[in-house]
Design an enzyme around this catalytic site. Structure first.
Site, PDB file in Angstrom:
ATOM      1  N   GLU A 294      37.352  34.267  41.329  1.00 54.55           N
ATOM      2  CA  GLU A 294      37.316  34.838  39.976  1.00 54.55           C
ATOM      3  C   GLU A 294      37.662  33.811  38.902  1.00 54.55           C
ATOM      4  OE1 GLU A 294      36.805  38.381  39.135  1.00 54.55           O
ATOM      5  OE2 GLU A 294      35.935  38.436  41.148  1.00 54.55           O
TER       6      GLU A 294
ATOM      7  N   HIS B 256      43.484  40.590  37.705  1.00 51.99           N
ATOM      8  CA  HIS B 256      43.584  39.131  37.696  1.00 51.99           C
ATOM      9  C   HIS B 256      45.022  38.738  37.385  1.00 51.99           C
ATOM     10  CE1 HIS B 256      39.091  39.010  36.452  1.00 51.99           C
ATOM     11  NE2 HIS B 256      39.195  38.723  37.724  1.00 51.99           N
TER      12      HIS B 256
ATOM     13  N   CYS C  89      41.561  36.464  28.188  1.00 50.60           N
ATOM     14  CA  CYS C  89      40.306  36.694  28.919  1.00 50.60           C
ATOM     15  C   CYS C  89      39.130  36.028  28.233  1.00 50.60           C
ATOM     16  CB  CYS C  89      40.026  38.193  29.036  1.00 50.60           C
ATOM     17  SG  CYS C  89      41.022  39.057  30.267  1.00 50.60           S
TER      18      CYS C  89
END
Length: 442
Positions: free
Chosen positions: A174, A246, A363
């Site tokens: 990721e 995450h 993000c």
């Protein structure tokens, strides 16, 4: 040679919408089906970028990806011209249609893992696009991510690019959302902290662990990172099940600072024991569960903040506006005000459109440590200055809709406008033809 951290923010794409596609992302699921405002989303992102540029922090823009991504719909059997494909998918497979339109590449923290030249084996900056295999709508991104990164950071003396890891769950990657580079001092090699959700054994029970240990280890090997400069830590499974999909939702690092929630890591003491010999001046700031409950940390995105250093040496914490609306978080931050360490200044930004889809300030950016020579070698047209900032605002206002509902994803006119916007953008940024549609019929 010392480097400075460039923030590479994703420009929110013209097809930004709320489809609720990301399993384990509570905000995404909660707001599924709402009417989105792509224009406002893009302008909010640009305001954050410009605020950083005005602080004196190097800032650049990552173009959106081409949407709709028709190869996804064609791969599952939808045939005909574009209008026919969109209408048939809307009737038969609306979630597949939504995946093909997803603007989730705006969250560039997931785009890739980046290693500084001071840390890599060959003295170049390394890029590896994340394979993002855990979510269908994100798994279509890596090829376009690779193309865009190569356009912005040309392969050569300063930059090297790796293909994504094989697209299998056992190597689920990721990107930088699970990677933090800490550093004892500017100009010294960094310590890469790779955080994983699963090592192949038992993991979270409610939501999937997206990052695998094997993937993090592979990235470190391919980037030529020394074993002494890498540390691996596992996420607390209870945090994953609480919506921490995450690590950057529950911890953020910068320089010598690691700012984390008590429930961020499965074995915090082991992580700190591994870090302190490498970072003697490590500052570890932990927020106790009793002060900010895990669900409040997730709701506010307190740890999805950005920590940056301004040219005068001040440490600035950039937070989403939601942090002032969650009682425990607001009270905690009030206690930090005026202390001077570790944060000299707190700045709040309105990123509501991104936050509703589960993405906060951190993000939206990929951190790229660059020396002066390396920065000079990247595409100059994507570095944000006042001229580009105003130019992009005008471009957004002209091309982007202020309302996008789920039913609009069957509209061929949206696809045509999206391609028109991206075609103009590549000319404005001077990055050449980077999109599939720009090569059609060539």
């Amino acid at each position: 040679m010392s480097e400075r951290e460039l923030n590479l923010d994703g420009l929110v794409g013209p097809t930004h919408n709320y489809a609720g596609l990301a399993r384990g992302n509570l905000a995404s699921a909660r707001n599924a089906g709402l009417v989105a405002n792509p224009r406002e989303a893009a302008l909010q992102g640009l305001e954050k970028m410009w605020m950083l540029a005005e602080l004196g922090v190097p800032q650049a823009v990552m173009p959106p990806q081409e949407r709709p991504w028709l190869p996804l719909l064609e791969a599952v059997g939808f045939r005909g011209d574009e209008a026919a494909v969109l209408h048939r998918a809307a009737r038969k497979a609306p979630r597949l249609l939504a995946a093909a339109w997803s603007a989730s590449a705006m969250w560039t923290a997931n785009a890739a893992t980046v290693s500084a030249s001071a840390d890599s084996g060959d003295g170049r900056v390394h890029f590896m696009p994340a394979n993002l295999v855990s979510q269908l709508h994100r798994s279509i991104e890596p090829p376009s991510t690779a193309t865009l990164l190569r356009a912005l950071f040309p392969e050569g003396d300063h930059f090297t690019h790796h293909p994504p890891l094989p697209a299998t769950p056992g190597l689920g990657d990721e990107g930088a959302a699970n990677h933090t580079r800490l550093q004892q001092a500017s100009g010294t090699p960094g310590v890469s902290v790779f955080v994983y959700g699963s090592d192949g054994g038992e993991g979270p029970r409610r939501f999937p662990a997206r990052q695998r240990l094997a993937a993090s280890e592979a990235v470190a090997r391919l980037h030529g990172l020394e074993e002494g400069g890498t540390v691996y830590a596992r996420q607390d499974p209870t945090a994953v099940d609480a919506g921490v999909f995450h690590n950057d939702v529950i911890a953020v690092g910068h320089g010598r600072l690691l700012f984390a929630h008590e429930r961020a890591f499965a074995d915090r003491d082991r992580l700190l024991a591994a870090l302190r010999p490498r970072l003697p001046d490590l500052e570890y700031l932990e927020v106790p569960q009793a002060v900010v409950p895990l669900e409040d940390a997730v709701a506010s995105y307190l740890f999805n903040s950005q920590v940056v250093t301004s040219p005068d040496g001040a440490t600035v914490l950039i937070l989403p506006e939601e942090c002032r609306q969650v009682g425990s978080v607001a009270a905690y931050l009030e206690g930090l005000q005026g202390q001077g360490r570790p944060f000299d200044r707190l700045v709040f930004r309105d990123l509501r459109e991104s936050m509703r889809n589960g993405g906060g300030p951190a993000c939206l950016r990929l951190r790229v440590p660059l020396t002066g020579a390396e920065r000079s070698a990247m595409a100059p047209g994507v570095i944000l200055d006042e001229v580009l900032y105003r130019d992009l605002r005008e471009w957004v206002r002209r091309w982007y809709r202020d309302r996008l509902a789920p039913g609009d994803l069957a509209d061929p006119a949206l696809a045509e406008a999206s391609r028109g916007a991206l075609d103009e953008l590549t000319r404005r940024l001077g990055i050449g033809s980077v999109y599939r549609f720009q090569h059609a019929g060539a």
